[in-house]
Design a protein around this motif. Sequence first.
Motif, mmCIF file in Angstrom:
data_model
loop_
_atom_site.group_PDB
_atom_site.id
_atom_site.type_symbol
_atom_site.label_atom_id
_atom_site.label_comp_id
_atom_site.label_asym_id
_atom_site.label_seq_id
_atom_site.Cartn_x
_atom_site.Cartn_y
_atom_site.Cartn_z
ATOM 1 N N LEU A 146 -41.913 31.253 -61.934
ATOM 2 C CA LEU A 146 -42.104 31.767 -63.288
ATOM 3 C C LEU A 146 -42.428 30.652 -64.272
ATOM 4 O O LEU A 146 -43.276 30.812 -65.159
ATOM 5 C CB LEU A 146 -40.849 32.518 -63.743
ATOM 6 N N HIS A 147 -41.763 29.521 -64.118
ATOM 7 C CA HIS A 147 -41.985 28.390 -65.029
ATOM 8 C C HIS A 147 -43.428 27.908 -64.959
ATOM 9 O O HIS A 147 -44.093 27.758 -65.991
ATOM 10 C CB HIS A 147 -41.025 27.258 -64.681
ATOM 11 N N PHE A 148 -43.915 27.667 -63.768
ATOM 12 C CA PHE A 148 -45.253 27.093 -63.638
ATOM 13 C C PHE A 148 -46.361 28.138 -63.794
ATOM 14 O O PHE A 148 -47.424 27.837 -64.343
ATOM 15 C CB PHE A 148 -45.390 26.377 -62.297
ATOM 16 N N ALA A 149 -46.139 29.346 -63.326
ATOM 17 C CA ALA A 149 -47.204 30.350 -63.371
ATOM 18 C C ALA A 149 -47.395 30.951 -64.749
ATOM 19 O O ALA A 149 -48.527 31.238 -65.156
ATOM 20 C CB ALA A 149 -46.907 31.454 -62.357
ATOM 21 N N TYR A 205 -30.018 36.436 -65.866
ATOM 22 C CA TYR A 205 -29.746 35.809 -67.164
ATOM 23 C C TYR A 205 -29.890 34.296 -67.082
ATOM 24 O O TYR A 205 -30.185 33.641 -68.086
ATOM 25 C CB TYR A 205 -28.351 36.198 -67.664
ATOM 26 N N SER A 206 -29.693 33.718 -65.914
ATOM 27 C CA SER A 206 -29.933 32.282 -65.767
ATOM 28 C C SER A 206 -31.418 31.977 -65.904
ATOM 29 O O SER A 206 -31.803 30.933 -66.448
ATOM 30 C CB SER A 206 -29.423 31.801 -64.404
ATOM 31 N N HIS A 207 -32.291 32.877 -65.462
ATOM 32 C CA HIS A 207 -33.733 32.714 -65.634
ATOM 33 C C HIS A 207 -34.104 32.781 -67.113
ATOM 34 O O HIS A 207 -34.882 31.967 -67.611
ATOM 35 C CB HIS A 207 -34.481 33.808 -64.872
ATOM 36 N N VAL A 208 -33.538 33.778 -67.798
ATOM 37 C CA VAL A 208 -33.824 33.942 -69.225
ATOM 38 C C VAL A 208 -33.367 32.720 -70.010
ATOM 39 O O VAL A 208 -34.101 32.193 -70.857
ATOM 40 C CB VAL A 208 -33.143 35.218 -69.766
ATOM 41 N N LEU A 209 -32.169 32.238 -69.724
ATOM 42 C CA LEU A 209 -31.631 31.093 -70.448
ATOM 43 C C LEU A 209 -32.408 29.822 -70.143
ATOM 44 O O LEU A 209 -32.737 29.037 -71.057
ATOM 45 C CB LEU A 209 -30.158 30.909 -70.084
ATOM 46 N N THR A 210 -32.743 29.590 -68.891
ATOM 47 C CA THR A 210 -33.479 28.387 -68.508
ATOM 48 C C THR A 210 -34.863 28.359 -69.140
ATOM 49 O O THR A 210 -35.268 27.361 -69.755
ATOM 50 C CB THR A 210 -33.614 28.307 -66.977
ATOM 51 N N LEU A 211 -35.612 29.440 -69.021
ATOM 52 C CA LEU A 211 -36.961 29.494 -69.579
ATOM 53 C C LEU A 211 -36.936 29.501 -71.105
ATOM 54 O O LEU A 211 -37.795 28.896 -71.752
ATOM 55 C CB LEU A 211 -37.689 30.735 -69.060
ATOM 56 N N GLY A 212 -35.950 30.179 -71.686
ATOM 57 C CA GLY A 212 -35.857 30.225 -73.144
ATOM 58 C C GLY A 212 -35.544 28.870 -73.751
ATOM 59 O O GLY A 212 -36.166 28.463 -74.743
ATOM 60 N N LEU A 213 -34.583 28.142 -73.177
ATOM 61 C CA LEU A 213 -34.253 26.815 -73.689
ATOM 62 C C LEU A 213 -35.413 25.841 -73.506
ATOM 63 O O LEU A 213 -35.699 25.030 -74.392
ATOM 64 C CB LEU A 213 -33.008 26.283 -72.989
ATOM 65 N N ALA A 240 -40.309 40.170 -71.518
ATOM 66 C CA ALA A 240 -40.798 39.837 -72.858
ATOM 67 C C ALA A 240 -41.024 38.335 -73.012
ATOM 68 O O ALA A 240 -42.033 37.895 -73.581
ATOM 69 C CB ALA A 240 -39.797 40.330 -73.908
ATOM 70 N N LEU A 241 -40.107 37.530 -72.489
ATOM 71 C CA LEU A 241 -40.235 36.078 -72.573
ATOM 72 C C LEU A 241 -41.450 35.584 -71.796
ATOM 73 O O LEU A 241 -42.202 34.715 -72.272
ATOM 74 C CB LEU A 241 -38.960 35.426 -72.045
ATOM 75 N N LEU A 242 -41.672 36.139 -70.631
ATOM 76 C CA LEU A 242 -42.813 35.720 -69.815
ATOM 77 C C LEU A 242 -44.135 36.118 -70.450
ATOM 78 O O LEU A 242 -45.111 35.359 -70.412
ATOM 79 C CB LEU A 242 -42.699 36.331 -68.410
ATOM 80 N N HIS A 243 -44.197 37.290 -71.045
ATOM 81 C CA HIS A 243 -45.427 37.707 -71.706
ATOM 82 C C HIS A 243 -45.732 36.810 -72.908
ATOM 83 O O HIS A 243 -46.896 36.474 -73.163
ATOM 84 C CB HIS A 243 -45.322 39.166 -72.143
ATOM 85 N N TYR A 244 -44.689 36.409 -73.635
ATOM 86 C CA TYR A 244 -44.907 35.508 -74.766
ATOM 87 C C TYR A 244 -45.376 34.147 -74.278
ATOM 88 O O TYR A 244 -46.320 33.568 -74.820
ATOM 89 C CB TYR A 244 -43.621 35.366 -75.578
ATOM 90 N N GLY A 245 -44.724 33.618 -73.264
ATOM 91 C CA GLY A 245 -45.131 32.327 -72.728
ATOM 92 C C GLY A 245 -46.527 32.355 -72.160
ATOM 93 O O GLY A 245 -47.300 31.401 -72.321
ATOM 94 N N CYS A 303 -32.105 22.376 -66.439
ATOM 95 C CA CYS A 303 -31.587 23.723 -66.711
ATOM 96 C C CYS A 303 -31.569 24.574 -65.447
ATOM 97 O O CYS A 303 -30.683 25.414 -65.261
ATOM 98 C CB CYS A 303 -32.440 24.398 -67.784
ATOM 99 N N LEU A 304 -32.550 24.354 -64.575
ATOM 100 C CA LEU A 304 -32.621 25.087 -63.316
ATOM 101 C C LEU A 304 -31.365 24.865 -62.484
ATOM 102 O O LEU A 304 -30.730 25.826 -62.017
ATOM 103 C CB LEU A 304 -33.857 24.659 -62.541
ATOM 104 N N PHE A 305 -30.987 23.602 -62.299
ATOM 105 C CA PHE A 305 -29.819 23.303 -61.471
ATOM 106 C C PHE A 305 -28.515 23.629 -62.200
ATOM 107 O O PHE A 305 -27.528 23.985 -61.545
ATOM 108 C CB PHE A 305 -29.840 21.836 -61.055
ATOM 109 N N LEU A 306 -28.537 23.529 -63.541
ATOM 110 C CA LEU A 306 -27.317 23.799 -64.287
ATOM 111 C C LEU A 306 -27.020 25.294 -64.358
ATOM 112 O O LEU A 306 -25.937 25.751 -63.970
ATOM 113 C CB LEU A 306 -27.421 23.212 -65.698
ATOM 114 N N PHE A 307 -27.980 26.062 -64.857
ATOM 115 C CA PHE A 307 -27.766 27.503 -65.032
ATOM 116 C C PHE A 307 -28.134 28.301 -63.782
ATOM 117 O O PHE A 307 -27.367 29.148 -63.330
ATOM 118 C CB PHE A 307 -28.567 28.008 -66.237
#
Length: 229
Positions: free
Chosen positions: A202-205, A134-142, A74-79, A158-162
Amino acid sequence: MANEGSAFISLPISSKEYVKFDSRIPFINRYMKVKPLEIGRRILASLGPPCSERFRKSDVDLVGPLIAILFLIALLHYGYAIKDPTATNTFIAPVNSVLLYVILNLCIGFILCKLARAAILFWDLAGLLGYTLYSHVLTLGLSLLIYQEESNAFFFLCLFLFGGLSALRMCVILIVTIPKPAARLLVCSTLFISHLLFLIFLHFAYMHPTFVYGIENSKRVPTVIHNNL
């Protein structure tokens, strides 16, 4: 404490034993019956290595990973919907990317684990890898909420942290199931790298507003797109 009937991986401090569940427990009770509060606790536990006594037991279920997959899609489709129209020429849809990664990463990880003689079952590994999403969801969401995915520096933080901590927890759990050091290095490094590289993809694409897949585009996004947030 894990919900009754759920599977778990015990992480002793000084032992290399891998404690598996009772095989007589039905599949539904083992992987699908879990309390909502337990899912929340397991999500928090998946974002860091098991450095405390409370988190040394990694509960295994499939409900949490399925929720993570739905949130991520859902997050990726919105982005992807709010990207600059000239930057939306990615060759594969977000849902296809997520499902393809989940299936291939799980299959490759399980094959490597079996070659390494790891004492872990297929669905245990599926639950373990699923909670790392969930680290992907949190990183991309923030990154989307704070900088609208335009700040690569904040994303990599966020990538290195989460993402890094989540992948580290996965590796720590897998290490205790693999007897040989060389096999541990192969399995853990492969899954660790694929975990972080997929998040970068996911971030760049799909999330970065002006990045064209395969071509770095530096133009700014029209203001009207940002107003959709």
